[in-house]
Design a protein around this motif. Structure first.
Motif, mmCIF file in Angstrom:
data_model
loop_
_atom_site.group_PDB
_atom_site.id
_atom_site.type_symbol
_atom_site.label_atom_id
_atom_site.label_comp_id
_atom_site.label_asym_id
_atom_site.label_seq_id
_atom_site.Cartn_x
_atom_site.Cartn_y
_atom_site.Cartn_z
ATOM 1 N N LEU A 21 0.796 -1.226 0.000
ATOM 2 C CA LEU A 21 0.000 0.000 0.000
ATOM 3 C C LEU A 21 0.831 1.280 0.000
ATOM 4 N N MET A 22 2.124 1.175 0.311
ATOM 5 C CA MET A 22 2.933 2.374 0.459
ATOM 6 C C MET A 22 2.905 3.288 -0.770
ATOM 7 N N PRO A 23 2.970 2.765 -2.002
ATOM 8 C CA PRO A 23 2.880 3.675 -3.159
ATOM 9 C C PRO A 23 1.582 4.469 -3.175
ATOM 10 N N GLU A 24 0.457 3.812 -2.806
ATOM 11 C CA GLU A 24 -0.828 4.507 -2.774
ATOM 12 C C GLU A 24 -0.858 5.552 -1.667
ATOM 13 N N ILE A 25 -0.271 5.221 -0.516
ATOM 14 C CA ILE A 25 -0.244 6.174 0.592
ATOM 15 C C ILE A 25 0.590 7.401 0.229
ATOM 16 N N ARG A 26 1.709 7.171 -0.482
ATOM 17 C CA ARG A 26 2.531 8.303 -0.928
ATOM 18 C C ARG A 26 1.747 9.207 -1.880
ATOM 19 N N LYS A 27 0.952 8.591 -2.759
ATOM 20 C CA LYS A 27 0.140 9.389 -3.680
ATOM 21 C C LYS A 27 -0.879 10.232 -2.924
ATOM 22 N N ILE A 28 -1.479 9.643 -1.890
ATOM 23 C CA ILE A 28 -2.464 10.376 -1.080
ATOM 24 C C ILE A 28 -1.788 11.565 -0.397
ATOM 25 N N ASN A 29 -0.582 11.331 0.143
ATOM 26 C CA ASN A 29 0.140 12.429 0.802
ATOM 27 C C ASN A 29 0.508 13.530 -0.182
ATOM 28 N N GLU A 30 0.883 13.147 -1.382
ATOM 29 C CA GLU A 30 1.234 14.148 -2.396
ATOM 30 C C GLU A 30 0.002 14.928 -2.842
ATOM 31 N N ARG A 31 -1.140 14.222 -2.927
ATOM 32 C CA ARG A 31 -2.359 14.849 -3.446
ATOM 33 C C ARG A 31 -3.018 15.743 -2.402
ATOM 34 N N HIS A 32 -2.992 15.303 -1.120
ATOM 35 C CA HIS A 32 -3.733 16.032 -0.082
ATOM 36 C C HIS A 32 -2.822 16.444 1.074
ATOM 37 N N GLY A 33 -1.542 16.652 0.784
ATOM 38 C CA GLY A 33 -0.586 16.948 1.838
ATOM 39 C C GLY A 33 -0.937 18.170 2.678
ATOM 40 N N LYS A 34 -1.668 19.113 2.121
ATOM 41 C CA LYS A 34 -2.022 20.327 2.859
ATOM 42 C C LYS A 34 -3.278 20.154 3.709
#
Length: 225
Positions: A64-77
């Protein structure tokens, strides 16, 4: 000792005493120490289903880590949005970040009973005979000596360092490229916390700690190839 611990400590006392008496013809003065190792292995076997669940969780999180990284990049703020999205992802995949903690948390009662058992002079209304057990001449109930070292504690410390070293290397290898420097530092240092713990517990509890951390290292090395 708190009264609610009387029953489990008394039960543990009779169990460890029975094992020590049974194996004494083979182990001699080390019967109580070997009995502790046997009980620790039995606890780890009882907790094996939780350990397997934790290992499955680690594998799932790695996927799941690649998906979690995408979520952080998309909604990091938006930390709340990140939390909701990650929770949703975990729910859909059937995994949880807490799975890896289950074996450690489940062991706390067993560790506390072992600590209490070898810190109490009277158990089940009689003198605690297990305190007469020794390792290389050091009583199992002794704490870390303040002004003198003993072969038993020196050996325990060396073995804990060895296990912590390999556990540390393994944890660092498990981190992916996105891990922060702080996460890498914690992964490297946390396994050595067993040394600090050993300084405040009886030798018998230190033996339990050494046995269970060695088991955990071997378990993950063999099952997480």
């Amino acid at each position: 000792m708190p009264s609610f611990l009387d029953a489990p400590v008394n039960g543990a006392y009779h169990l460890v005493s029975w094992i020590a008496t049974t194996i004494e013809p083979l182990t001699g003065l080390y019967a109580a120490a070997v009995a502790i190792v046997i009980c620790t292995i039995a606890v780890r076997l009882l907790l094996l289903p939780l350990s397997l669940a934790a290992i499955r969780g680690e594998r799932s999180r790695a996927v799941l880590m690649p998906e979690i990284r995408k979520i952080n990049e998309r909604h990091g703020k938006d930390p709340e949005r990140v939390q909701r999205e990650v929770a949703k992802l975990q729910s859909e995949s059937g995994t949880t970040l807490l799975a890896g903690c289950l074996p450690m948390l489940a062991q706390i009662p067993f560790f506390w009973v072992m600590y209490s058992l070898f810190s109490t002079a009277v158990v089940a209304g009689e003198a605690n005979q297990l305190l007469a057990g020794t390792i290389f001449g050091a009583p199992l109930g002794i704490h870390w000596p303040l002004f003198a070292s003993t072969p038993a504690y020196l050996g325990l410390g060396v073995l804990l360092v060895i296990v912590a070293y390999f556990s540390s290397r393994r944890q660092v290898r498990q981190l992916d490229d996105s891990a922060s420097p702080m996460a890498r530092r914690l992964a490297r240092l946390l396994p050595f916390g067993t040394l600090a713990t050993a300084a405040f517990i009886p030798l018998a509890a230190g033996l339990y700690l050494l046995t269970t951390t060695t088991w955990a290292l071997l378990e993950r090395t063999l099952l997480l190839r």
